[in-house]
Each structure stands twice: as structure tokens, then as C-alpha cells.
Design a protein around this motif. Structure first.
Motif, mmCIF file in Angstrom:
data_model
loop_
_atom_site.group_PDB
_atom_site.id
_atom_site.type_symbol
_atom_site.label_atom_id
_atom_site.label_comp_id
_atom_site.label_asym_id
_atom_site.label_seq_id
_atom_site.Cartn_x
_atom_site.Cartn_y
_atom_site.Cartn_z
ATOM 1 N N PRO A 157 -30.772 58.267 41.320
ATOM 2 C CA PRO A 157 -30.205 58.272 39.967
ATOM 3 C C PRO A 157 -30.646 57.051 39.166
ATOM 4 N N ALA A 158 -30.407 57.111 37.885
ATOM 5 C CA ALA A 158 -30.665 55.970 37.012
ATOM 6 C C ALA A 158 -29.591 54.903 37.214
ATOM 7 N N ILE A 159 -29.896 53.695 36.793
ATOM 8 C CA ILE A 159 -28.921 52.605 36.810
ATOM 9 C C ILE A 159 -27.666 53.040 36.043
ATOM 10 N N GLY A 160 -26.503 52.833 36.648
ATOM 11 C CA GLY A 160 -25.242 53.114 35.970
ATOM 12 C C GLY A 160 -24.823 54.564 35.947
ATOM 13 N N GLN A 161 -25.590 55.450 36.574
ATOM 14 C CA GLN A 161 -25.273 56.880 36.492
ATOM 15 C C GLN A 161 -23.874 57.177 37.024
ATOM 16 N N GLY A 162 -23.152 58.031 36.308
ATOM 17 C CA GLY A 162 -21.798 58.389 36.694
ATOM 18 C C GLY A 162 -20.742 57.390 36.257
ATOM 19 N N GLY A 163 -21.179 56.304 35.608
ATOM 20 C CA GLY A 163 -20.245 55.246 35.232
ATOM 21 C C GLY A 163 -19.767 55.345 33.795
ATOM 22 N N THR A 164 -18.527 54.917 33.561
ATOM 23 C CA THR A 164 -17.935 54.846 32.228
ATOM 24 C C THR A 164 -17.379 53.440 32.033
ATOM 25 N N VAL A 165 -17.745 52.819 30.922
ATOM 26 C CA VAL A 165 -17.339 51.447 30.638
ATOM 27 C C VAL A 165 -16.585 51.405 29.312
ATOM 28 N N VAL A 166 -15.547 50.579 29.271
ATOM 29 C CA VAL A 166 -14.800 50.370 28.032
ATOM 30 C C VAL A 166 -15.130 48.977 27.504
ATOM 31 N N LEU A 167 -15.679 48.932 26.294
ATOM 32 C CA LEU A 167 -16.128 47.688 25.680
ATOM 33 C C LEU A 167 -15.151 47.224 24.608
ATOM 34 N N CYS A 168 -14.918 45.918 24.548
ATOM 35 C CA CYS A 168 -14.094 45.318 23.495
ATOM 36 C C CYS A 168 -14.829 44.110 22.920
ATOM 37 N N ARG A 169 -14.375 43.648 21.771
ATOM 38 C CA ARG A 169 -14.917 42.401 21.236
ATOM 39 C C ARG A 169 -14.521 41.252 22.143
ATOM 40 N N LYS A 170 -15.434 40.321 22.341
ATOM 41 C CA LYS A 170 -15.170 39.221 23.265
ATOM 42 C C LYS A 170 -14.020 38.338 22.812
ATOM 43 N N ASP A 171 -13.798 38.266 21.495
ATOM 44 C CA ASP A 171 -12.714 37.419 21.000
ATOM 45 C C ASP A 171 -11.374 38.153 20.918
ATOM 46 N N ASP A 172 -11.372 39.439 21.257
ATOM 47 C CA ASP A 172 -10.127 40.216 21.232
ATOM 48 C C ASP A 172 -9.532 40.235 22.635
ATOM 49 N N ARG A 173 -8.935 39.113 23.005
ATOM 50 C CA ARG A 173 -8.434 38.974 24.373
ATOM 51 C C ARG A 173 -7.288 39.945 24.668
ATOM 52 N N GLU A 174 -6.494 40.269 23.654
ATOM 53 C CA GLU A 174 -5.370 41.189 23.881
ATOM 54 C C GLU A 174 -5.865 42.571 24.282
ATOM 55 N N SER A 175 -6.848 43.089 23.533
ATOM 56 C CA SER A 175 -7.391 44.409 23.873
ATOM 57 C C SER A 175 -8.101 44.381 25.216
ATOM 58 N N CYS A 176 -8.856 43.302 25.486
ATOM 59 C CA CYS A 176 -9.554 43.179 26.771
ATOM 60 C C CYS A 176 -8.568 43.243 27.929
ATOM 61 N N ALA A 177 -7.465 42.509 27.806
ATOM 62 C CA ALA A 177 -6.476 42.474 28.883
ATOM 63 C C ALA A 177 -5.805 43.829 29.062
ATOM 64 N N GLN A 178 -5.473 44.489 27.952
ATOM 65 C CA GLN A 178 -4.807 45.788 28.029
ATOM 66 C C GLN A 178 -5.719 46.824 28.686
ATOM 67 N N VAL A 179 -6.973 46.838 28.278
ATOM 68 C CA VAL A 179 -7.936 47.798 28.815
ATOM 69 C C VAL A 179 -8.194 47.523 30.293
ATOM 70 N N ASN A 180 -8.362 46.254 30.638
ATOM 71 C CA ASN A 180 -8.644 45.897 32.028
ATOM 72 C C ASN A 180 -7.515 46.319 32.956
ATOM 73 N N GLU A 181 -6.293 46.045 32.549
ATOM 74 C CA GLU A 181 -5.150 46.376 33.389
ATOM 75 C C GLU A 181 -5.012 47.882 33.594
#
Length: 259
Positions: A157-181
Motif C-alpha cells: 500500500p501507499a504511505i498512510g493507506q487506511g488512515g484518517t487524521v484530524v488536523l487543527c491549527r497549532k495555536d488552537d490548543r483547546e481544539s487540539c486537546a478535545q480532538v486528541n482525547e
């Protein structure tokens, strides 16, 4: 929270899945989910794991789907049974190079667009078969369409195949924490970070790798197709506590083959 997804069937699937993990979310469909996050239209972008932008934070690596490639060849079945000279739809040069190693008589046609577009080309008779990620077929409820599922030892397979990633702005720590948890799956995070680092070190589109995390070790299976049309396969591993070093180690081992 507002999540941005691509305006296709896979985008709709990702929106429903990640929205459920988050306990509910407003969905924005658009051509470029990452751009929607940069502009502030969305708090997070839900995208496939290949070719991630470097200016956004991968706040969550969702549990990975099946990494394998599949053949969709209605009425034919397997790669072995495709007629000589048959036209096969592919989406990447890596798929083409591997098919040419297995069946040099086939004609590969690069198909742009979404998975639905590729399957439409099949329905319209432009090709007699299509190579697609099995995870994406499954996510669209099309597992029965796969007439052959390739072992990674046969078609990597290609690199990352089957994967889903959720991206946030680096300075939006609240959204990053909520998504990560809510969404992060740590074994998948280890695997995909390793593969993406390997891609940065080995940008050749005919070189790929697939990582597999266990409780004790992280494995990386590599494939390089040389200019001479030879497939070089290598496996490397490290204890999970040393996971950040695996891409560099694997790259050195690949270079040592002299290819």
C-alpha cells in the motif's frame, strides 16, 4: 466544534465517524478541508493520512482501517484472470509499477478524482478493473465489490493507506486537546508518524513503507522499485520505546542495499 471534510462519499463517512467520536459536530463540506481550518471556517479538518500539510497539527490519528489494496474486476475476479492487454484503472504510479511487475502485459490507465469517479470509469467501460484501497471500499459499503484483496507482500500500500487524521491549527490548543482525547488511537499514531517520517526521508513515489505496531515492537515493511524494475523488500523493527528512530534506521538499511 465544526469539522471540515471533502465533499465526496468518503468525506461524508469521515464526518459521521469523527462526529460520533466527538459526541457531535457541525460538518462543513468543501474542496480543501485544511484551508477551511487555516481560514477559521472550521476548527478541525478530517482527511486521509497521505501527504499531510506541515502547518497544521495532527491532533488525532484515528484508528486505522485495512491497509491492503484490492482489485475490483466484475465478472473476472483476480489479477491472474484479467485478459491479456486488459486496461486497469489505477490512482498512483506506485500501483502502476507494481502491476507492471506482476502483469507487464496490462495497460494501466491513471484515473483522477474520487473513488466514486474511479468506479464510474469502471461502470462506463473505460477500464475492466480498478485497483483501490480496501478500507475505502469498506467505508462506502462496497466490500463485496472487491474481487481480490492483495496481501501487502504482493502489492504494497501507499504511505498512510487506511488512515484518517484530524488536523487543527497549532495555536488552537483547546481544539487540539478535545480532538486528541476523543479520537486519537495511539498504536495508529505510532504507525503513521513512522510512515510519514519515512516518506519525508524517501520522497521517491516508487518507494513505500507500511508500519505495524505491537505491544513490544514497531515494524516497518519497505518496498523500493528500482529503475531496472526490480522490487527490493526490507523489514526493520525497533522496540516501541525507540519508535521515533525507526524511519531513520530503515532509511539507512534501504540505502545499504546499494539501490
Amino acid at each position: 466544534m465544526t469539522i471540515a471534510v471533502h465533499h465526496d462519499a468518503l468525506g461524508a463517512w469521515r464526518a459521521a465517524w469523527v462526529g460520533e467520536l466527538l459526541g457531535g459536530a457541525t460538518v462543513l463540506t468543501c474542496p480543501d478541508p485544511a484551508a477551511a481550518v487555516r481560514s477559521g471556517e472550521a476548527d478541525a479538518a478530517v482527511v486521509s493520512a497521505d501527504n499531510l500539510p506541515t502547518d497544521l497539527e495532527p491532533a488525532a490519528f484515528c484508528e486505522r482501517g485495512d491497509v491492503r489494496e484490492a482489485l475490483v474486476a466484475p465478472g473476472i475476479g483476480t489479477l491472474e484472470h484479467l485478459p491479456e492487454g486488459a486496461r486497469v484503472g489505477i490512482g498512483t504510479s506506485l500501483q502502476q509499477a507494481q502491476l507492471e511487475l506482476l502483469r507487464p502485459d496490462l495497460e494501466c490507465l491513471m484515473l483522477d478524482g474520487s473513488l466514486e469517479d474511479q468506479l464510474t470509469a469502471l461502470d462506463e467501460g473505460k477500464v475492466v478493473a480498478v485497483v483501490a484501497g480496501y478500507a475505502d471500499l469498506s467505508r462506502l459499503g462496497l466490500t463485496d465489490a472487491a474481487t481480490e484483496i492483495f496481501a501487502p507482500e504482493l502489492v504494497m500500500p501507499a504511505i498512510g493507506q487506511g488512515g484518517t487524521v484530524v488536523l487543527c491549527r497549532k495555536d488552537d490548543r483547546e481544539s487540539c486537546a478535545q480532538v486528541n482525547e476523543a479520537c486519537d488511537h495511539f498504536p495508529t499514531r505510532r504507525e503513521l508518524i513512522c510512515e510519514l517520517q519515512f516518506r519525508r526521508l524517501n520522497p521517491d513515489p516508487l518507494t513505500t513503507a507500511c508500519a505495524l505496531a505491537s505491544d513490544r515492537f514497531l515494524y516497518l515493511f519497505m518496498l523500493q522499485i528500482t529503475r531496472e524494475g526490480k522490487a527490493v523488500r526490507i523489514r526493520s523493527s525497533v522496540p516501541v520505546g525507540e519508535a521515533t528512530t525507526l524511519a531513520e534506521l530503515a532509511t539507512r538499511e534501504l540505502s545499504a542495499t546499494g539501490q
